[in-house]
Design a protein around this motif. Structure first.
Motif, short mmCIF file in Angstrom:
data_model
loop_
_atom_site.label_atom_id
_atom_site.label_comp_id
_atom_site.label_asym_id
_atom_site.label_seq_id
_atom_site.Cartn_x
_atom_site.Cartn_y
_atom_site.Cartn_z
N ILE A 36 -56.31 95.63 18.28
CA ILE A 36 -57.08 96.29 17.24
C ILE A 36 -58.46 95.67 17.05
O ILE A 36 -59.23 96.13 16.20
CB ILE A 36 -56.32 96.31 15.89
N GLY A 37 -58.80 94.62 17.82
CA GLY A 37 -60.12 94.03 17.67
C GLY A 37 -60.26 92.71 18.40
O GLY A 37 -59.40 92.34 19.21
N VAL A 38 -61.36 92.02 18.12
CA VAL A 38 -61.65 90.73 18.74
C VAL A 38 -62.17 89.76 17.69
O VAL A 38 -62.64 90.17 16.63
CB VAL A 38 -62.69 90.85 19.88
N ALA A 39 -62.09 88.47 18.01
CA ALA A 39 -62.61 87.43 17.12
C ALA A 39 -63.39 86.43 17.97
O ALA A 39 -62.97 86.09 19.07
CB ALA A 39 -61.47 86.74 16.38
N PHE A 40 -64.52 85.98 17.43
CA PHE A 40 -65.35 84.99 18.10
C PHE A 40 -65.58 83.83 17.14
O PHE A 40 -65.86 84.05 15.96
CB PHE A 40 -66.71 85.58 18.49
N PRO A 41 -65.47 82.58 17.63
CA PRO A 41 -65.71 81.44 16.75
C PRO A 41 -67.15 81.41 16.27
O PRO A 41 -68.07 81.75 17.01
CB PRO A 41 -65.42 80.22 17.63
N ASN A 42 -67.36 81.00 15.02
CA ASN A 42 -68.71 80.79 14.50
C ASN A 42 -69.32 79.57 15.19
O ASN A 42 -68.60 78.68 15.65
CB ASN A 42 -68.69 80.56 12.99
N GLY A 43 -70.62 79.53 15.23
CA GLY A 43 -71.33 78.43 15.89
C GLY A 43 -71.03 77.07 15.30
O GLY A 43 -71.08 76.07 16.00
N ASP A 44 -70.70 77.01 14.01
CA ASP A 44 -70.42 75.71 13.38
C ASP A 44 -68.97 75.28 13.56
O ASP A 44 -68.57 74.22 13.13
CB ASP A 44 -70.79 75.72 11.90
N GLY A 45 -68.14 76.13 14.19
CA GLY A 45 -66.75 75.77 14.45
C GLY A 45 -65.85 75.84 13.23
O GLY A 45 -64.72 75.38 13.27
N LYS A 46 -66.33 76.43 12.13
CA LYS A 46 -65.56 76.44 10.89
C LYS A 46 -64.96 77.80 10.55
O LYS A 46 -64.49 77.99 9.43
CB LYS A 46 -66.43 75.96 9.74
N GLY A 47 -64.99 78.72 11.46
CA GLY A 47 -64.43 80.03 11.16
C GLY A 47 -64.62 80.98 12.33
O GLY A 47 -65.01 80.57 13.43
N PHE A 48 -64.37 82.25 12.08
CA PHE A 48 -64.44 83.26 13.11
C PHE A 48 -65.16 84.50 12.60
O PHE A 48 -65.16 84.79 11.40
CB PHE A 48 -63.03 83.68 13.55
N ARG A 49 -65.74 85.24 13.52
CA ARG A 49 -66.26 86.57 13.22
C ARG A 49 -65.26 87.54 13.79
O ARG A 49 -65.00 87.55 14.99
CB ARG A 49 -67.63 86.77 13.86
N LEU A 50 -64.67 88.34 12.94
CA LEU A 50 -63.60 89.25 13.33
C LEU A 50 -64.15 90.68 13.31
O LEU A 50 -64.66 91.13 12.29
CB LEU A 50 -62.43 89.11 12.35
#
Length: 74
Positions: A36-50
């Motif tokens: 249903i989608g993809v997730a990429f880590p944020n540049g600071d390593g503290k979360g994801f962009r879903l």
């Protein structure tokens, strides 16, 4: 880099998001995985962009590390 910071994730890091439906077939419990989608880590390593294309009916999303399928050798 401070001792508490983590290295930034690689741009190639990617996760796939799925909804999983459990069902019965021939007396066995089976699972149907729908991407249903993809997730990429944020540049600071503290979360994801879903980025989702759909939402699960049960509200549960399973996120797994992306593993490309091997292409058959011709």
């Amino acid at each position: 880099m401070s001792k508490n910071s983590k290295p930034a994730p690689k741009a190639t890091d990617r996760y796939d998001a799925f909804t999983v439906r459990e069902y019965q077939a021939a007396g066995e419990t089976r699972h149907d995985w729908t991407k249903i989608g993809v997730a990429f880590p944020n540049g600071d390593g503290k979360g994801f962009r879903l980025a989702l294309n759909a939402l699960p009916l049960d509200g549960v999303i399973v996120v797994r590390l992306y593993e490309p399928k091997e292409q058959p050798v011709e």
